[in-house]
Write an enzyme that holds these catalytic residues in place. Sequence first.
Site, PDB file in Angstrom:
ATOM      1  N   ASN A   9       0.875  -1.175   0.000  1.00 17.20           N
ATOM      2  CA  ASN A   9       0.000   0.000   0.000  1.00 17.20           C
ATOM      3  C   ASN A   9       0.910   1.223   0.000  1.00 17.20           C
ATOM      4  OD1 ASN A   9      -1.813   2.037   0.469  1.00 17.20           O
ATOM      5  ND2 ASN A   9      -2.271   1.456   2.588  1.00 17.20           N
ATOM      6  N   LYS A  11       0.135   4.268  -0.396  1.00 24.03           N
ATOM      7  CA  LYS A  11      -0.516   5.471   0.146  1.00 24.03           C
ATOM      8  C   LYS A  11      -0.273   6.666  -0.803  1.00 24.03           C
ATOM      9  CE  LYS A  11       0.116   3.454   4.667  1.00 24.03           C
ATOM     10  NZ  LYS A  11       0.037   3.613   6.096  1.00 24.03           N
ATOM     11  N   HIS A  95      -9.503   0.985   4.608  1.00 25.18           N
ATOM     12  CA  HIS A  95      -8.239   1.164   5.334  1.00 25.18           C
ATOM     13  C   HIS A  95      -8.482   2.106   6.520  1.00 25.18           C
ATOM     14  CE1 HIS A  95      -4.154   2.439   6.259  1.00 25.18           C
ATOM     15  NE2 HIS A  95      -3.752   1.331   5.658  1.00 25.18           N
ATOM     16  N   GLU A  97      -6.903   4.536   7.630  1.00 26.99           N
ATOM     17  CA  GLU A  97      -6.717   5.964   7.340  1.00 26.99           C
ATOM     18  C   GLU A  97      -7.945   6.532   6.652  1.00 26.99           C
ATOM     19  OE1 GLU A  97      -2.949   5.525   5.370  1.00 26.99           O
ATOM     20  OE2 GLU A  97      -2.056   4.995   7.295  1.00 26.99           O
ATOM     21  N   GLU A 167      -5.481  -5.132  10.421  1.00 20.88           N
ATOM     22  CA  GLU A 167      -4.482  -4.096  10.661  1.00 20.88           C
ATOM     23  C   GLU A 167      -4.801  -3.372  11.960  1.00 20.88           C
ATOM     24  OE1 GLU A 167      -2.454  -2.849   6.788  1.00 20.88           O
ATOM     25  OE2 GLU A 167      -4.260  -1.638   6.954  1.00 20.88           O
ATOM     26  N   GLY A 173       2.200   2.202  10.676  1.00 17.36           N
ATOM     27  CA  GLY A 173       3.111   3.335  10.527  1.00 17.36           C
ATOM     28  C   GLY A 173       3.773   3.764  11.826  1.00 17.36           C
ATOM     29  N   SER A 213       3.260  -2.227  10.367  1.00 16.34           N
ATOM     30  CA  SER A 213       4.716  -2.247  10.554  1.00 16.34           C
ATOM     31  C   SER A 213       5.339  -3.605  10.252  1.00 16.34           C
ATOM     32  CB  SER A 213       5.093  -1.773  11.962  1.00 16.34           C
ATOM     33  OG  SER A 213       4.631  -0.450  12.164  1.00 16.34           O
TER      34      SER A 213
HETATM   35  C1  PEP Z   1      -0.810   0.081   5.971  1.00 17.19           C
HETATM   36  O1  PEP Z   1      -0.962   1.267   5.850  1.00 17.19           O
HETATM   37  O2  PEP Z   1      -1.620  -0.710   5.444  1.00 17.19           O
HETATM   38  C2  PEP Z   1       0.331  -0.396   6.744  1.00 17.19           C
HETATM   39  C3  PEP Z   1       0.328  -1.620   7.176  1.00 17.19           C
HETATM   40  O3  PEP Z   1       1.356   0.508   6.972  1.00 17.19           O
HETATM   41  P1  PEP Z   1       2.778   0.209   7.679  1.00 17.19           P
HETATM   42  O4  PEP Z   1       3.299  -1.073   7.109  1.00 17.19           O
HETATM   43  O5  PEP Z   1       3.622   1.382   7.325  1.00 17.19           O
HETATM   44  O6  PEP Z   1       2.498   0.079   9.150  1.00 17.19           O
END
Ligand code: PEP
Length: 253
Positions: A9, A11, A95, A97, A167, A173, A213
């Site tokens: 992803n 973003k 997601h 976000e 998630e 993040g 992460s």
């Molecule tokens: C995401 O935004 O789907 C995600 C998992 O981000 P990160 O790996 O940076 O935590």
Amino acid sequence: MRKKIIAGNWKMNKTVAEAKSLVDGIKLELGDSTKVDVVVCPPYTAISAASEQVEGSQIAVGAQNMHFEASGAYTGEVSAEMLREQYVRYVILGHSERRQYFAESDESVNKKTIAALAAGLIPIVCVGETLEERDAGQIEDVITTQINEGLKGLDADQLKKVVIAYEPVWAIGTGRTATPEQAQEVHALIRGLLVKLSDEGTAGAVRIQYGGSMKPANAAELLAQPDIDGGLIGGAALDASSFIEIVKAAANS
Ligand code: PEP
């Protein structure tokens, strides 16, 4: 056996030129390996370029969102058909976000999931609890609502096509990853919810990714868990070598 799926992803990152170069890097290192489904999800502006660049490889292109209507007066939005026209095969829906900053609800995730499937796209439906919800002992309630409402009305054939991404919001993040045990516990909960929505066979076919992460250093132990079928990768997907390391961890798990 469920085939592992690793999706990046990106973003709101990568210009067209940067996207082409990142896809090239992934393509080069991936070779013709087909052990894992590999997906890149660039911003809309780089989708067309990414689709051209993945030609001749096993990499599929995904989008990060879409509207549930086919067309109309929805300024700033794109439809499933528009994505299909750009050779998009996957779409990330709900997601955290989007839930946090753009008022995405379980109801809109459900409408989008149905519209994506109708158009032949594979939805990657994201669920996950915030830190406050985890600390308040609400994981099961939160995940149950997101799964039941987000996947409402899907029959077994449709459910089997869906990819779910667990998630935990506190891990996205932040550099803070769920332990393999914490992740497995919620993945097992999700699979149990899918059994209730359909049947054992259908639930056993659905792929559930972990996201939050995930990076080369922790991918193998997460992907070794019985209900973790891949990863949705943010930060580490912006670098070809890190992303490929995670793909390799999935291939060896
Ligand atoms: C995401 O935004 O789907 C995600 C998992 O981000 P990160 O790996 O940076 O935590």
